[in-house]
Every structure is written in C-alpha cells, then in structure tokens.
Scaffold this motif. Structure first.
Motif, PDB file in Angstrom:
ATOM      1  N   TRP A 228       0.799  -1.226   0.000  1.00  0.00           N
ATOM      2  CA  TRP A 228       0.000   0.000   0.000  1.00  0.00           C
ATOM      3  C   TRP A 228       0.833   1.279   0.000  1.00  0.00           C
ATOM      4  CZ3 TRP A 228      -4.650   1.136  -1.368  1.00  0.00           C
ATOM      5  CH2 TRP A 228      -5.188   2.364  -0.994  1.00  0.00           C
ATOM      6  N   PRO A 229       1.784   1.475   0.926  1.00  0.00           N
ATOM      7  CA  PRO A 229       2.529   2.747   0.914  1.00  0.00           C
ATOM      8  C   PRO A 229       3.389   2.918  -0.339  1.00  0.00           C
ATOM      9  CG  PRO A 229       2.869   1.594   2.986  1.00  0.00           C
ATOM     10  CD  PRO A 229       2.154   0.656   2.072  1.00  0.00           C
ATOM     11  N   GLU A 230       3.938   1.840  -0.850  1.00  0.00           N
ATOM     12  CA  GLU A 230       4.760   1.951  -2.052  1.00  0.00           C
ATOM     13  C   GLU A 230       3.916   2.336  -3.253  1.00  0.00           C
ATOM     14  OE1 GLU A 230       6.390  -1.914  -2.260  1.00  0.00           O
ATOM     15  OE2 GLU A 230       7.929  -1.523  -0.772  1.00  0.00           O
ATOM     16  N   ARG A 231       2.737   1.765  -3.356  1.00  0.00           N
ATOM     17  CA  ARG A 231       1.869   2.062  -4.484  1.00  0.00           C
ATOM     18  C   ARG A 231       1.409   3.504  -4.443  1.00  0.00           C
ATOM     19  NH1 ARG A 231      -4.021  -0.223  -5.046  1.00  0.00           N
ATOM     20  NH2 ARG A 231      -4.346   1.657  -3.869  1.00  0.00           N
ATOM     21  N   ARG A 232       1.116   4.013  -3.258  1.00  0.00           N
ATOM     22  CA  ARG A 232       0.645   5.392  -3.137  1.00  0.00           C
ATOM     23  C   ARG A 232       1.685   6.376  -3.644  1.00  0.00           C
ATOM     24  NH1 ARG A 232      -2.675   7.377   1.837  1.00  0.00           N
ATOM     25  NH2 ARG A 232      -4.199   6.369   0.544  1.00  0.00           N
ATOM     26  N   ALA A 233       2.936   6.162  -3.295  1.00  0.00           N
ATOM     27  CA  ALA A 233       3.991   7.066  -3.757  1.00  0.00           C
ATOM     28  C   ALA A 233       4.133   7.008  -5.277  1.00  0.00           C
ATOM     29  CB  ALA A 233       5.311   6.707  -3.084  1.00  0.00           C
ATOM     30  N   VAL A 234       4.015   5.828  -5.842  1.00  0.00           N
ATOM     31  CA  VAL A 234       4.138   5.688  -7.293  1.00  0.00           C
ATOM     32  C   VAL A 234       2.978   6.387  -7.992  1.00  0.00           C
ATOM     33  CG1 VAL A 234       4.041   4.007  -9.180  1.00  0.00           C
ATOM     34  CG2 VAL A 234       5.478   3.557  -7.191  1.00  0.00           C
ATOM     35  N   VAL A 235       1.766   6.188  -7.502  1.00  0.00           N
ATOM     36  CA  VAL A 235       0.589   6.792  -8.140  1.00  0.00           C
ATOM     37  C   VAL A 235       0.627   8.313  -8.011  1.00  0.00           C
ATOM     38  CG1 VAL A 235      -1.929   6.993  -8.020  1.00  0.00           C
ATOM     39  CG2 VAL A 235      -0.864   4.759  -7.902  1.00  0.00           C
ATOM     40  N   LEU A 236       0.968   8.829  -6.840  1.00  0.00           N
ATOM     41  CA  LEU A 236       1.009  10.276  -6.658  1.00  0.00           C
ATOM     42  C   LEU A 236       2.150  10.906  -7.460  1.00  0.00           C
ATOM     43  CD1 LEU A 236       0.156  10.590  -2.864  1.00  0.00           C
ATOM     44  CD2 LEU A 236      -1.345  10.896  -4.835  1.00  0.00           C
ATOM     45  N   GLY A 237       3.282  10.222  -7.541  1.00  0.00           N
ATOM     46  CA  GLY A 237       4.383  10.725  -8.361  1.00  0.00           C
ATOM     47  C   GLY A 237       4.036  10.753  -9.842  1.00  0.00           C
ATOM     48  N   ALA A 238       3.391   9.680 -10.298  1.00  0.00           N
ATOM     49  CA  ALA A 238       2.964   9.638 -11.699  1.00  0.00           C
ATOM     50  C   ALA A 238       1.928  10.720 -11.983  1.00  0.00           C
ATOM     51  CB  ALA A 238       2.396   8.259 -12.025  1.00  0.00           C
ATOM     52  N   SER A 239       1.055  10.969 -11.023  1.00  0.00           N
ATOM     53  CA  SER A 239       0.047  12.025 -11.196  1.00  0.00           C
ATOM     54  C   SER A 239       0.706  13.396 -11.294  1.00  0.00           C
ATOM     55  CB  SER A 239      -0.941  12.014 -10.035  1.00  0.00           C
ATOM     56  OG  SER A 239      -1.646  10.813 -10.013  1.00  0.00           O
ATOM     57  N   ALA A 240       1.725  13.626 -10.489  1.00  0.00           N
ATOM     58  CA  ALA A 240       2.426  14.909 -10.543  1.00  0.00           C
ATOM     59  C   ALA A 240       3.113  15.097 -11.897  1.00  0.00           C
ATOM     60  CB  ALA A 240       3.447  14.998  -9.409  1.00  0.00           C
ATOM     61  N   LEU A 241       3.735  14.031 -12.400  1.00  0.00           N
ATOM     62  CA  LEU A 241       4.381  14.118 -13.712  1.00  0.00           C
ATOM     63  C   LEU A 241       3.353  14.326 -14.826  1.00  0.00           C
ATOM     64  CD1 LEU A 241       7.104  11.342 -13.413  1.00  0.00           C
ATOM     65  CD2 LEU A 241       7.436  13.814 -13.476  1.00  0.00           C
ATOM     66  N   LEU A 242       2.228  13.638 -14.745  1.00  0.00           N
ATOM     67  CA  LEU A 242       1.171  13.827 -15.739  1.00  0.00           C
ATOM     68  C   LEU A 242       0.622  15.247 -15.711  1.00  0.00           C
ATOM     69  CD1 LEU A 242      -0.874  10.514 -15.513  1.00  0.00           C
ATOM     70  CD2 LEU A 242       0.255  11.429 -17.527  1.00  0.00           C
ATOM     71  N   PHE A 243       0.422  15.767 -14.507  1.00  0.00           N
ATOM     72  CA  PHE A 243      -0.102  17.123 -14.400  1.00  0.00           C
ATOM     73  C   PHE A 243       0.886  18.135 -14.978  1.00  0.00           C
ATOM     74  CE2 PHE A 243      -1.331  21.080 -12.296  1.00  0.00           C
ATOM     75  CZ  PHE A 243      -2.689  21.073 -12.583  1.00  0.00           C
ATOM     76  N   ALA A 244       2.180  17.938 -14.703  1.00  0.00           N
ATOM     77  CA  ALA A 244       3.200  18.832 -15.272  1.00  0.00           C
ATOM     78  C   ALA A 244       3.227  18.725 -16.794  1.00  0.00           C
ATOM     79  CB  ALA A 244       4.571  18.492 -14.693  1.00  0.00           C
TER      80      ALA A 244
END
Length: 87
Positions: free
Chosen positions: A25-41
């Motif tokens: 769970w914690p590892e997946r959250r960091a990956v999803v939020l990081g990918a979201s930040a890159l997508l938003f940028a």
C-alpha cells in the motif's frame, strides 16, 4: 468470506505468475502520486504550448486529478474541509 479470500489469493497468484510487480500500500501510493504529478506537469506544458482551445488539452488535466482522487479517497478531501470549517 472465504470466497472473497480465495478470489484475492487466486488473483495474487496469477499476477505473480505473469511476472507483474505487486506493491504494498505505501509503495503504491507514492508511485501513483508521483505519476500524477508528472502527468499534471506534462498537461500543463502541453496547455502552454498549444494555443488553440479547440484541441481541448485542458481536458487532459482530468486524468491526474482523477488518479489522486482515487488514490487518496473521499477521506482526504473531507478532512481538509473539516479543518477549514473549524478555523
């Protein structure tokens, strides 16, 4: 209850058999939020680069926002509103 447990165990075994990476769970959250930040940028850069509003590049900003909403859930949004209401 045992049907649910059996189904989850079968899915986990099949994912391991396919060689898929299973994250906790914690590892997946960091990956999803990081990918979201890159997508938003990336969407932001695309919106600045494209001048034609008919292309609809701003609509792509829905994707990272949706990923964050699905990952953090309703509780994250409601806690923020409670904090603002108290102060």
């Amino acid at each position: 209850m045992s049907v649910l447990v059996d189904t989850l165990q079968r899915r986990t075994r099949s994912a391991h058999a396919l060689g898929l990476l299973i994250r906790r769970w914690p590892e997946r959250r960091a990956v999803v939020l990081g990918a979201s930040a890159l997508l938003f940028a990336g969407v932001f850069v695309l919106m600045r680069a494209v001048d034609d509003p008919a292309i609809g590049a701003a609509l792509l900003s829905v994707v990272p926002v949706t990923l964050v909403a699905l990952e953090l859930g309703l509780g994250a949004g409601s806690r923020r509103w409670e904090w603002r209401a108290r102060s």
